[in-house]
Structure formats: structure tokens, C-alpha cells
Design a protein around this motif. Sequence first.
Motif, PDB file in Angstrom:
ATOM      1  N   GLU A 115      35.079  26.276  19.785  1.00  0.00           N
ATOM      2  CA  GLU A 115      35.570  24.862  18.965  1.00  0.00           C
ATOM      3  C   GLU A 115      34.171  24.127  18.283  1.00  0.00           C
ATOM      4  O   GLU A 115      34.100  23.965  17.244  1.00  0.00           O
ATOM      5  CB  GLU A 115      36.406  24.001  19.634  1.00  0.00           C
ATOM      6  CG  GLU A 115      37.007  22.943  18.840  1.00  0.00           C
ATOM      7  CD  GLU A 115      37.858  23.360  17.708  1.00  0.00           C
ATOM      8  OE1 GLU A 115      38.088  22.695  16.588  1.00  0.00           O
ATOM      9  OE2 GLU A 115      38.323  24.268  17.825  1.00  0.00           O
ATOM     10  N   ARG A 124      32.658  25.474  15.270  1.00  0.00           N
ATOM     11  CA  ARG A 124      33.006  25.385  13.922  1.00  0.00           C
ATOM     12  C   ARG A 124      32.683  24.341  13.073  1.00  0.00           C
ATOM     13  O   ARG A 124      32.970  24.033  11.962  1.00  0.00           O
ATOM     14  CB  ARG A 124      34.658  25.108  14.032  1.00  0.00           C
ATOM     15  CG  ARG A 124      35.382  26.115  14.786  1.00  0.00           C
ATOM     16  CD  ARG A 124      36.680  25.783  15.247  1.00  0.00           C
ATOM     17  NE  ARG A 124      37.731  25.777  14.146  1.00  0.00           N
ATOM     18  CZ  ARG A 124      38.862  26.787  13.798  1.00  0.00           C
ATOM     19  NH1 ARG A 124      38.657  27.786  14.555  1.00  0.00           N
ATOM     20  NH2 ARG A 124      39.550  26.524  12.764  1.00  0.00           N
ATOM     21  N   VAL A 125      31.845  23.446  13.341  1.00  0.00           N
ATOM     22  CA  VAL A 125      31.057  22.423  13.057  1.00  0.00           C
ATOM     23  C   VAL A 125      29.550  22.487  12.640  1.00  0.00           C
ATOM     24  O   VAL A 125      28.782  23.128  13.736  1.00  0.00           O
ATOM     25  CB  VAL A 125      31.415  21.152  13.391  1.00  0.00           C
ATOM     26  CG1 VAL A 125      30.615  19.862  12.828  1.00  0.00           C
ATOM     27  CG2 VAL A 125      32.616  20.813  13.709  1.00  0.00           C
ATOM     28  N   ASP A 143      25.846  20.777  11.138  1.00  0.00           N
ATOM     29  CA  ASP A 143      25.333  19.455  10.969  1.00  0.00           C
ATOM     30  C   ASP A 143      23.802  19.549  10.685  1.00  0.00           C
ATOM     31  O   ASP A 143      23.200  19.928  11.933  1.00  0.00           O
ATOM     32  CB  ASP A 143      25.815  18.495  12.070  1.00  0.00           C
ATOM     33  CG  ASP A 143      25.286  17.036  11.738  1.00  0.00           C
ATOM     34  OD1 ASP A 143      24.519  16.696  10.969  1.00  0.00           O
ATOM     35  OD2 ASP A 143      26.140  16.251  12.085  1.00  0.00           O
ATOM     36  N   ARG A 167      27.586  17.383   7.075  1.00  0.00           N
ATOM     37  CA  ARG A 167      28.207  17.926   7.990  1.00  0.00           C
ATOM     38  C   ARG A 167      29.098  18.744   7.314  1.00  0.00           C
ATOM     39  O   ARG A 167      30.039  18.444   6.270  1.00  0.00           O
ATOM     40  CB  ARG A 167      28.743  17.020   8.848  1.00  0.00           C
ATOM     41  CG  ARG A 167      29.821  17.677  10.068  1.00  0.00           C
ATOM     42  CD  ARG A 167      30.244  16.462  10.841  1.00  0.00           C
ATOM     43  NE  ARG A 167      29.128  15.996  11.734  1.00  0.00           N
ATOM     44  CZ  ARG A 167      29.085  14.724  12.056  1.00  0.00           C
ATOM     45  NH1 ARG A 167      30.137  13.798  11.775  1.00  0.00           N
ATOM     46  NH2 ARG A 167      28.019  14.157  12.524  1.00  0.00           N
ATOM     47  N   ARG A 199      32.865  21.514   8.315  1.00  0.00           N
ATOM     48  CA  ARG A 199      33.825  21.742   9.268  1.00  0.00           C
ATOM     49  C   ARG A 199      34.727  22.694   8.784  1.00  0.00           C
ATOM     50  O   ARG A 199      35.314  22.723   7.742  1.00  0.00           O
ATOM     51  CB  ARG A 199      34.563  20.341  10.064  1.00  0.00           C
ATOM     52  CG  ARG A 199      35.607  20.858  10.903  1.00  0.00           C
ATOM     53  CD  ARG A 199      36.507  19.372  11.358  1.00  0.00           C
ATOM     54  NE  ARG A 199      35.735  18.337  11.831  1.00  0.00           N
ATOM     55  CZ  ARG A 199      35.248  18.373  13.380  1.00  0.00           C
ATOM     56  NH1 ARG A 199      35.708  19.437  13.990  1.00  0.00           N
ATOM     57  NH2 ARG A 199      34.534  17.570  13.841  1.00  0.00           N
ATOM     58  N   LEU A 212      38.167  24.495   8.709  1.00  0.00           N
ATOM     59  CA  LEU A 212      39.499  23.784   8.496  1.00  0.00           C
ATOM     60  C   LEU A 212      40.366  24.683   9.231  1.00  0.00           C
ATOM     61  O   LEU A 212      41.428  24.290   9.881  1.00  0.00           O
ATOM     62  CB  LEU A 212      39.991  23.309   7.264  1.00  0.00           C
ATOM     63  CG  LEU A 212      38.974  22.294   6.613  1.00  0.00           C
ATOM     64  CD1 LEU A 212      39.674  21.970   5.404  1.00  0.00           C
ATOM     65  CD2 LEU A 212      38.969  21.012   7.572  1.00  0.00           C
ATOM     66  N   LEU A 260      36.532  24.966   3.957  1.00  0.00           N
ATOM     67  CA  LEU A 260      35.439  24.007   4.828  1.00  0.00           C
ATOM     68  C   LEU A 260      35.545  22.612   4.188  1.00  0.00           C
ATOM     69  O   LEU A 260      35.571  22.391   2.974  1.00  0.00           O
ATOM     70  CB  LEU A 260      33.831  24.523   4.592  1.00  0.00           C
ATOM     71  CG  LEU A 260      33.770  25.848   5.465  1.00  0.00           C
ATOM     72  CD1 LEU A 260      32.374  26.415   4.667  1.00  0.00           C
ATOM     73  CD2 LEU A 260      33.482  25.779   6.918  1.00  0.00           C
ATOM     74  N   ARG A 261      35.310  21.686   5.213  1.00  0.00           N
ATOM     75  CA  ARG A 261      35.369  20.189   4.752  1.00  0.00           C
ATOM     76  C   ARG A 261      33.874  19.717   4.879  1.00  0.00           C
ATOM     77  O   ARG A 261      33.195  19.879   6.019  1.00  0.00           O
ATOM     78  CB  ARG A 261      36.186  19.257   5.365  1.00  0.00           C
ATOM     79  CG  ARG A 261      36.122  17.678   5.167  1.00  0.00           C
ATOM     80  CD  ARG A 261      36.942  16.952   5.828  1.00  0.00           C
ATOM     81  NE  ARG A 261      38.427  17.165   5.392  1.00  0.00           N
ATOM     82  CZ  ARG A 261      39.430  17.497   6.239  1.00  0.00           C
ATOM     83  NH1 ARG A 261      39.161  17.843   7.514  1.00  0.00           N
ATOM     84  NH2 ARG A 261      40.770  17.513   5.668  1.00  0.00           N
ATOM     85  N   THR A 310      27.307  12.436   7.652  1.00  0.00           N
ATOM     86  CA  THR A 310      27.420  12.344   9.193  1.00  0.00           C
ATOM     87  C   THR A 310      28.396  11.152   9.610  1.00  0.00           C
ATOM     88  O   THR A 310      28.565  11.005  10.827  1.00  0.00           O
ATOM     89  CB  THR A 310      26.060  12.156   9.918  1.00  0.00           C
ATOM     90  OG1 THR A 310      25.333  11.004   9.317  1.00  0.00           O
ATOM     91  CG2 THR A 310      25.220  13.487   9.541  1.00  0.00           C
ATOM     92  N   VAL A 359      28.113  27.567  10.573  1.00  0.00           N
ATOM     93  CA  VAL A 359      29.345  27.447  11.591  1.00  0.00           C
ATOM     94  C   VAL A 359      29.936  28.989  11.661  1.00  0.00           C
ATOM     95  O   VAL A 359      29.445  29.851  11.016  1.00  0.00           O
ATOM     96  CB  VAL A 359      30.729  26.894  10.569  1.00  0.00           C
ATOM     97  CG1 VAL A 359      30.177  25.298  10.164  1.00  0.00           C
ATOM     98  CG2 VAL A 359      30.981  27.662   9.424  1.00  0.00           C
TER      99      VAL A 359
END
Length: 294
Positions: free
Chosen positions: A178, A181-182, A184, A189, A191, A193, A206-207, A211, A285
Motif C-alpha cells: 500500500e 502506491r504513493v 512524493d 505527490r 497516488r 487510484l 493516478l492522482r 504535499t 509508484v
Amino acid sequence: MSRRRALLAALAAPLLVLSLAGCSGDDPADAEPDRIVLKPAEDGGTGAQPVGNPVGDGTAAEVEGYRMVGVRLPGPDGTGDVSFRILDPAGAPLTDYTEEQTKLLHLYVVRDDLAEFRHLHPQLADDGTWTARVDLGSPGRWRVVAEFIPAGASRPLVLGTTLSVEGDWTPVDVPRGEAARVGDDGVVRARLLADAEVGPNGRLRLRVTDTNGEPVTLGSYLGASAHLTGFAADSRGFVHVHPYGAPEVEADGTVLTFHTVFTEPGDYRLFLQVRVDGLLHQLAVTAPVIAPGV
């Protein structure tokens, strides 16, 4: 055919020249051009598809008779030139290429544990030698992967080889789970989805935020709103996906959708490059890719 003539021929072909959504009018003067030769999306939407899916996954130095030879990396200090040549099926240096995402060739230099990634655009000499400056930052086993379209071809080719840069180094495990998946970098950043799926017409979303979780405005990079490449965590096979449609600016972030053609399930380490406020950001990611129906 010269490179200029090859480009003009590509522009004259029955393809649609699209101005990709997400290109910003206030990009810096040295930003990449914001137009690229693409064909319409297969579903008739506002997105775009690349000319053809790549042949090869970067794990072999020869594909369809084209060979990557004379590959060199910097010495133990890690800073210097990477160079190589591409030979055509007749054994002659390849010097005629068709642009893909505003460049004649995309070069990826990635440490074998996928912890370090460089995306470069080398210069082509008259003798067919490609050269780019690179700072590896560490010794280790490094993969050199070239993606290009020979003039007259309809699909990109991907060739690759692995070299060792002398020195002590300790490989690290590819991040999974998990938290992976991010991505930064302290300013931007990204993430993931949802899991991606195996198939010829998939979607990966991806979003992208700052930060603080606020949406960001994406400028143009290589003629698109983002550039996304990656490698299978287990086989190290290369994948390249393309933005599909315009970024969606929502209350909780800017959502990018990519067209995918994953052929095998598993975890993939993906490297996202976006331009925000004139600066290029690179975020990594890990995306699980599952079989349809799982």
C-alpha cells in the motif's frame, strides 16, 4: 532519407496532429513542444493513442534485426557520458528516425534494483553514435534501454542491455504494498487510484497533488501532460504508457488517466514525470497489475 525529411513525411501521413490537453501557455520558454503526431483514440474520445505499441521490452539488445552496440557508461565516479549505436538489420548504423513524443530517441538508464531512474534524450552524431551526459550517483548494475522508431516503421522498438559500474553497492528491494502506491518528492505527490489490468486497452489512473493534497496545474512535458514509463518488478521488462484524454482537476487532486497494454500480471515500478510551475518532477509508484476478472 534525412531526419528532417523523415519527420516531414510523418507529419504528412494520415495521422491527426493533436494539441494535447494539459499543455500550459505559461510553460517556460525552454519547455518541450506541445504538439505530437498521434492517431485518434480508438473509442472516438478526446484521448490519443501512440502510433503503435513497442516491439521488445528492453531485456534484449537485438529486436527484429536491430541491434544496440558499443554501449558505454561513466566510470566509478558515476558522472560522464553514456553512448551507444543502433545498427539496422543490414548491420549499418541507423541514422534515420521518426519522432515519438517530440524526440528521435528516448533513453532510460535505470539501476537494476529499480531504485534509480534516469530519462535522457541523447544527441545523434553523423556516424550513428548517440551520446548523453548522465550522473548515475552510485555504482552498481545499470540497465540502458533505448526506445525509438526507425524511419518508415509503424511501431517503436525497445532495445536494452545491462552494464556494471565498478564500486560497492547494496541492492534494495523494489517497494511493494500500500505505501508503494504513493510517490512524493517533497513538493508533488502522486497516488495510484486502482490496480491495473492485463489487456490491450487498459486504463491506469493516478492522482497528482501538492504535499497538502491540493490539485496542481500540469504544464507540458514532451508534448503531453505527463510521461510514464516503468519496469516489471520481477522480469525487469520495460513498459511505456501514454496519457489518455485531458487531466481531470477535481477537489482532491488532478487525475491523470493512461492507456496501458500490460501483457503479464505482477508488480510494476512506474516512474511518472510531470511539469509543475515550470519545474520537472519525477515520482515513483508501484502498480499491481492483475489478470482480468481477478
